[in-house]
Scaffold this active site. Structure first.
Site, PDB file in Angstrom:
ATOM      1  N   GLU A 119       0.892  -1.165   0.000  1.00  0.00           N
ATOM      2  CA  GLU A 119       0.000   0.000   0.000  1.00  0.00           C
ATOM      3  C   GLU A 119       0.925   1.207   0.000  1.00  0.00           C
ATOM      4  O   GLU A 119       1.519   1.536   1.013  1.00  0.00           O
ATOM      5  CB  GLU A 119      -0.917  -0.009   1.230  1.00  0.00           C
ATOM      6  CG  GLU A 119      -1.973   1.085   1.166  1.00  0.00           C
ATOM      7  CD  GLU A 119      -2.952   1.046   2.341  1.00  0.00           C
ATOM      8  OE1 GLU A 119      -2.623   0.457   3.384  1.00  0.00           O
ATOM      9  OE2 GLU A 119      -4.044   1.608   2.201  1.00  0.00           O
TER      10      GLU A 119
ATOM     11  N   HIS B  74     -15.056   4.222   9.720  1.00  0.00           N
ATOM     12  CA  HIS B  74     -14.525   4.658   8.428  1.00  0.00           C
ATOM     13  C   HIS B  74     -15.616   5.053   7.430  1.00  0.00           C
ATOM     14  O   HIS B  74     -15.406   5.940   6.604  1.00  0.00           O
ATOM     15  CB  HIS B  74     -13.684   3.544   7.796  1.00  0.00           C
ATOM     16  CG  HIS B  74     -12.298   3.438   8.341  1.00  0.00           C
ATOM     17  ND1 HIS B  74     -12.023   2.901   9.564  1.00  0.00           N
ATOM     18  CD2 HIS B  74     -11.090   3.802   7.814  1.00  0.00           C
ATOM     19  CE1 HIS B  74     -10.718   2.930   9.771  1.00  0.00           C
ATOM     20  NE2 HIS B  74     -10.137   3.479   8.731  1.00  0.00           N
TER      21      HIS B  74
ATOM     22  N   ASP C 280      -8.358  -3.622   7.241  1.00  0.00           N
ATOM     23  CA  ASP C 280      -7.351  -2.562   7.328  1.00  0.00           C
ATOM     24  C   ASP C 280      -6.819  -2.504   8.769  1.00  0.00           C
ATOM     25  O   ASP C 280      -6.406  -1.450   9.251  1.00  0.00           O
ATOM     26  CB  ASP C 280      -7.923  -1.201   6.894  1.00  0.00           C
ATOM     27  CG  ASP C 280      -6.849  -0.181   6.527  1.00  0.00           C
ATOM     28  OD1 ASP C 280      -5.680  -0.581   6.337  1.00  0.00           O
ATOM     29  OD2 ASP C 280      -7.171   1.016   6.440  1.00  0.00           O
TER      30      ASP C 280
HETATM   31 ZN   LIG Z   1      -4.299   0.067   4.767  1.00  0.00          ZN
END
Ligand SMILES: [Zn+2]
Length: 377
Positions: A122, A244, A267
């Site tokens: 990422e 989120h 995540d």
């Molecule tokens: Zn991430």
């Protein structure tokens, strides 16, 4: 060695039925309806769903994949396994070339051991304007040389690259990634609708945590969200932790993309399964309060403390998915993203016996991986 699980409510993408299943040598060999033909381990009418598949995860139990430390990574994997995740990839965050290559090379050994299903870079090729918890000083434009170094460090285990398509060189890098069998995911991006579509045309097929770290959906400037939701080639990741993304936006994404193109992710970062406190994510200091992780500096959300069982339960309770739909977004669709749906992601004859037993309130009562109990119900 053969094991029969009886009195089960088996959840498949097609529906839910009462029955039994038999496991031999780590795989499902028979699935039947009604009473089992022989004595088995009774599940007392509890639900059985396929083990969850998490395609975006930075760690847990105090361990952080970006450090590459194997013992800590094993602890993180064990934590997520207890919460029902039987297939996961390790997500790194932006770092120097040396840091990223070292972490990938170390984690590749855990991939060889079957603990991890791959490595996800990422960053570092992401937008400064949308860098979230990534160190802005280390962001850079992609170059074929660096990208090749990173992929080689992973010795065939690099599965995903999150990249911002608007960066110079990004489209060529997306093409190079796809040519090497690496999934290109668009995210941490300030792209327009059109730039996002160029990324998809170049071969990108995943949206990294849709909505987060990208421009918001606007009616005159639809941006990446509309492009990624609308395009049939793209699977969208969603962080379903109630922090989120608002449940209404999850419903909106689900209504457009459907279960075939929606993948729940965690995540998760090091604090997952731990208490509040101070942690690191890559080179950034993160403070966790009431389970919400934020950068000490600037206050950006910095990953989550979510586990897949919670994401699954919330998908049913807060978002309104049926059990078969929830199974699809937590297991089958992410397995398909990784190209592993012939092995994991559904309860079917021939698949690995990766199973989660859920009680009536959808809490994890047992987890099996490759036919062995991690926690026995
Ligand atoms: Zn991430």
């Amino acid at each position: 060695m053969s094991l029969t699980l009886a009195d089960a409510r088996i959840v498949t993408p097609e529906g839910v039925h009462d029955g039994w299943l038999t496991i031999e040598d780590g795989r499902i060999t028979h699935i039947g309806r009604g009473s089992a033909p022989r004595d088995g381990h009774s599940l007392g009418g509890r639900h059985v769903v396929p083990g969850f598949v998490d395609i975006h995860n930075h760690g847990g139990a105090g361990g952080s994949f970006p450090t590459g430390e194997q013992d800590r990574a094993r602890q993180a994997v064990a934590l997520h396994e207890r919460h029902g995740t039987t297939t996961m990839i390790a997500s790194l965050v932006t770092g120097t070339t040396d840091e990223l290559a070292a972490a990938a090379s170390s984690l590749a050994e855990l991939c060889d051991d079957g603990l991890l299903a791959g490595i996800h870079f990422e960053g570092p090729y992401i937008s400064k304007a949308r860098c979230g918890a990534h160190n802005p000083a280390l962001l850079r434009e992609p170059t074929p040389q660096e990208f090749t170094t990173l992929v080689e460090a992973g010795r065939g285990h690099v599965r995903m690259l999150t990249i911002a398509p608007e960066l110079p060189g990004a489209l060529d890098t997306i093409r190079a990634a796809v040519a090497q069998g690496v999934i290109a995911a668009l995210g941490h991006s300030d792209a327009t609708f059109e730039q996002t579509l160029e990324g998809v045309e170049a071969g990108a097929s995943v949206a990294t945590h849709l909505y987060n770290a990208m421009p918001a959906l606007g009616h005159r400037a639809p941006g990446p969200v509309a492009a990624l939701l609308e395009d049939e080639r793209v699977t969208v990741e969603l962080i379903n932790d109630g922090v989120h993304v608002h449940p209404a936006m999850l419903r909106l994404a689900f209504a457009v993309a459907g279960p075939r193109r929606t993948a729940l992710i965690t995540d998760a970062m090091a604090a997952t399964g731990m208490g509040d406190g101070t942690y690191v994510l890559g080179s950034m200091e993160v403070s966790v309060t009431d389970g919400v992780a934020r950068l000490v500096e600037g206050g950006s959300i910095a990953g989550s403390t979510l586990t897949m069982d919670v994401a699954f339960r919330r998908a049913v309770r807060e978002v309104g998915l049926s059990l078969p739909e929830a199974v699809q977004v937590a297991s089958l669709t992410p397995a398909r993203v990784l190209g592993l749906d012939g092995e994991v992601g559904s309860i079917a004859v021939g698949r690995f016996a990766d199973l989660v037993v859920l009680d009536n309130s959808l809490e994890v009562a047992g987890v099996m991986k490759r036919g062995s109990w991690i926690t026995e119900p």
